[in-house]
Motif scaffolding. Structure first.
Motif, mmCIF file in Angstrom:
data_model
loop_
_atom_site.group_PDB
_atom_site.id
_atom_site.type_symbol
_atom_site.label_atom_id
_atom_site.label_comp_id
_atom_site.label_asym_id
_atom_site.label_seq_id
_atom_site.Cartn_x
_atom_site.Cartn_y
_atom_site.Cartn_z
ATOM 1 N N SER A 33 0.793 -1.195 -0.054
ATOM 2 C CA SER A 33 -0.064 -0.255 0.078
ATOM 3 C C SER A 33 0.945 1.178 -0.047
ATOM 4 C CB SER A 33 -1.025 -0.001 1.366
ATOM 5 O OG SER A 33 -0.134 0.001 2.443
ATOM 6 N N GLU A 34 2.122 1.302 0.150
ATOM 7 C CA GLU A 34 2.972 2.277 -0.006
ATOM 8 C C GLU A 34 2.936 3.196 -1.302
ATOM 9 O OE1 GLU A 34 6.524 0.487 2.734
ATOM 10 O OE2 GLU A 34 6.882 0.950 0.652
ATOM 11 N N SER A 35 3.168 4.306 -0.932
ATOM 12 C CA SER A 35 2.886 5.128 -2.363
ATOM 13 C C SER A 35 3.945 5.144 -3.461
ATOM 14 C CB SER A 35 2.873 6.488 -1.942
ATOM 15 O OG SER A 35 2.762 7.373 -3.052
ATOM 16 N N ILE A 36 3.658 5.236 -4.683
ATOM 17 C CA ILE A 36 4.528 4.737 -5.778
ATOM 18 C C ILE A 36 5.255 6.141 -5.997
ATOM 19 C CG2 ILE A 36 5.055 4.038 -8.229
ATOM 20 C CD1 ILE A 36 2.631 2.055 -7.552
ATOM 21 N N VAL A 37 6.540 6.009 -6.110
ATOM 22 C CA VAL A 37 7.290 7.298 -6.460
ATOM 23 C C VAL A 37 7.287 7.362 -7.933
ATOM 24 C CG1 VAL A 37 9.588 8.539 -6.668
ATOM 25 C CG2 VAL A 37 9.027 7.123 -4.465
ATOM 26 N N GLN A 38 7.159 8.616 -8.681
ATOM 27 C CA GLN A 38 6.985 8.976 -9.807
ATOM 28 C C GLN A 38 8.224 9.290 -10.619
ATOM 29 O OE1 GLN A 38 3.408 11.229 -11.240
ATOM 30 N NE2 GLN A 38 4.546 12.253 -12.952
ATOM 31 N N PRO A 39 8.702 8.349 -11.449
ATOM 32 C CA PRO A 39 10.277 8.747 -11.672
ATOM 33 C C PRO A 39 10.355 9.396 -13.131
ATOM 34 C CG PRO A 39 9.694 6.427 -12.177
ATOM 35 C CD PRO A 39 8.275 7.058 -11.768
ATOM 36 N N THR A 40 9.135 9.716 -13.616
ATOM 37 C CA THR A 40 9.209 10.334 -14.898
ATOM 38 C C THR A 40 8.145 11.423 -15.198
ATOM 39 O OG1 THR A 40 7.614 9.242 -16.077
ATOM 40 C CG2 THR A 40 9.725 8.347 -16.115
ATOM 41 N N GLU A 41 8.190 12.246 -16.200
ATOM 42 C CA GLU A 41 7.351 13.403 -16.369
ATOM 43 C C GLU A 41 5.781 12.769 -16.595
ATOM 44 O OE1 GLU A 41 9.005 16.049 -19.216
ATOM 45 O OE2 GLU A 41 10.552 16.661 -17.962
ATOM 46 N N ILE A 42 5.625 11.792 -17.198
ATOM 47 C CA ILE A 42 4.132 11.315 -17.470
ATOM 48 C C ILE A 42 3.413 10.941 -16.169
ATOM 49 C CG2 ILE A 42 4.867 10.509 -19.563
ATOM 50 C CD1 ILE A 42 4.311 7.579 -18.716
ATOM 51 N N PRO A 43 2.206 11.285 -15.995
ATOM 52 C CA PRO A 43 1.557 11.056 -14.695
ATOM 53 C C PRO A 43 1.535 9.589 -14.558
ATOM 54 C CG PRO A 43 0.207 12.379 -16.278
ATOM 55 C CD PRO A 43 1.736 11.648 -17.164
ATOM 56 N N VAL A 44 1.565 9.132 -13.291
ATOM 57 C CA VAL A 44 1.885 7.818 -12.656
ATOM 58 C C VAL A 44 0.408 7.762 -11.742
ATOM 59 C CG1 VAL A 44 2.879 6.062 -11.271
ATOM 60 C CG2 VAL A 44 4.096 7.463 -13.136
ATOM 61 N N ILE A 45 -0.371 7.274 -11.823
ATOM 62 C CA ILE A 45 -1.736 7.339 -10.988
ATOM 63 C C ILE A 45 -2.222 6.034 -10.339
ATOM 64 C CG2 ILE A 45 -4.129 7.687 -11.217
ATOM 65 C CD1 ILE A 45 -3.836 9.616 -13.654
ATOM 66 N N GLU A 46 -2.498 6.127 -9.042
ATOM 67 C CA GLU A 46 -2.612 4.757 -8.447
ATOM 68 C C GLU A 46 -3.882 4.749 -8.077
ATOM 69 O OE1 GLU A 46 -0.080 4.331 -4.730
ATOM 70 O OE2 GLU A 46 0.932 6.003 -5.548
#
Length: 299
Positions: A2-15
């Protein structure tokens, strides 16, 4: 999980499903067409080809990354399945993805979740017989993802032929208004179909695994010369696969490309499907056989 995912690029990373729906609704309001590529991560060139094909025909491409626990059996490789999230997002963006949807397990299957999608016949044969419950897990997660993304088109690889058949059957049965685009299998130099599980192979196993392509292409050549007996073609396939020391055949069949029922003779569009172990690694592959019109007319 359930930990938040770090967004490593400029495109949106949505959980979250709610955030994804909000984001996509804004794009729909701009009359953008939405393509969808569902994956379990550990991306390779086969996945990237799906994204590139989607990009050519859609304004927006959503790539999901979710290792679906429902499609793994109790003794399968859920815990060791490759997880390369940062690299997956970077590769997705480079291939043309607009959004990565990366839900957690609780987001996909909240407490009390008990609904599933089950294809009683097609989900129980071949891969379904070797991996009980697998296609119920596949159909359930794909149905949920379809409703979450609501794409115009969804893109799948021919390499997972029975999975494609299951999703096509489910989509017809449930009147799902999504166009399904099937993209040809991407192969390595020796013909081995790209798979996230190829990385499990030892160097010797990897060398011998090229025999799958040799067996399939041999059968396709024999079919082109006029051999339509499934028994003959399957005998030769099994002989070729058995010629390497580390192979262990799970199944090899020639089936109707629509129903996946076994055929005695290739007198309609057919698919050679096979599953073979090399050590503890299980690989699947397939080859489409299309009879000439004259052969089909004699059926």
């Amino acid at each position: 999980m359930s930990e938040s995912i770090v967004q490593p690029t400029e495109i949106p990373v949505i959980e979250s499903v709610a955030e994804l729906r909000q984001h996509l609704q804004r794009l729909r309001n701009q009359n953008r067409t939405i393509g969808f590529v569902p994956t379990m991560g550990a991306l390779h060139d086969g996945h990237l080809q799906l994204i590139k094909v989607a990009r050519k025909s859609c304004d927006v491409v959503v790539v999901s990354i979710f290792v679906n626990p429902l499609q793994f059996g109790p003794n399968e490789d859920l815990n060791r399945y490759p997880r390369t999230f940062a690299s997956d997002v970077e590769q997705s963006a480079a291939a043309g993805a607009s959004i990565v949807f990366a839900p957690t397990v609780p987001e996909m299957y909240p407490d009390g979740f008990e609904t599933s999608v089950n294809l009683h016949r097609m989900g129980a044969i071949l891969e379904g017989a070797s991996r009980p419950g697998h296609f119920q897990g596949v159909a359930t997660v794909v149905m949920k993802l379809f409703w979450m993304v609501l794409p115009d088109r969804a893109f799948f690889g021919q390499k997972d032929a029975q999975q494609v058949g299951v999703i096509q059957r489910m989509s017809r049965d449930m009147n799902i208004p999504i166009e399904l685009i099937i993209v040809p299998t991407v192969r390595e130099a020796d013909g081995l179909a790209l798979s996230s599980r190829n990385r499990y192979l030892s160097p010797t196993e990897r060398q011998q695994a090229g025999i799958l392509y040799q067996a399939l292409s041999h059968a396709a050549e024999r079919f082109q010369t006029g051999v339509t007996s499934a028994d003959v073609l399957l005998y030769e396939i099994r002989e070729i696969i058995g010629s390497v020391t580390l192979s262990r055949l799970d199944y090899a069949e020639i089936v109707d490309s629509q129903t996946f029922e076994p055929l005695e003779r290739v007198d309609r569009p057919a698919t050679i499907v096979l599953a073979v172990f090399f050590g503890s690694t299980r690989l699947i592959d397939n080859w489409l056989l299309t009879p000439s019109n004259s052969e089909a007319d004699r059926a």
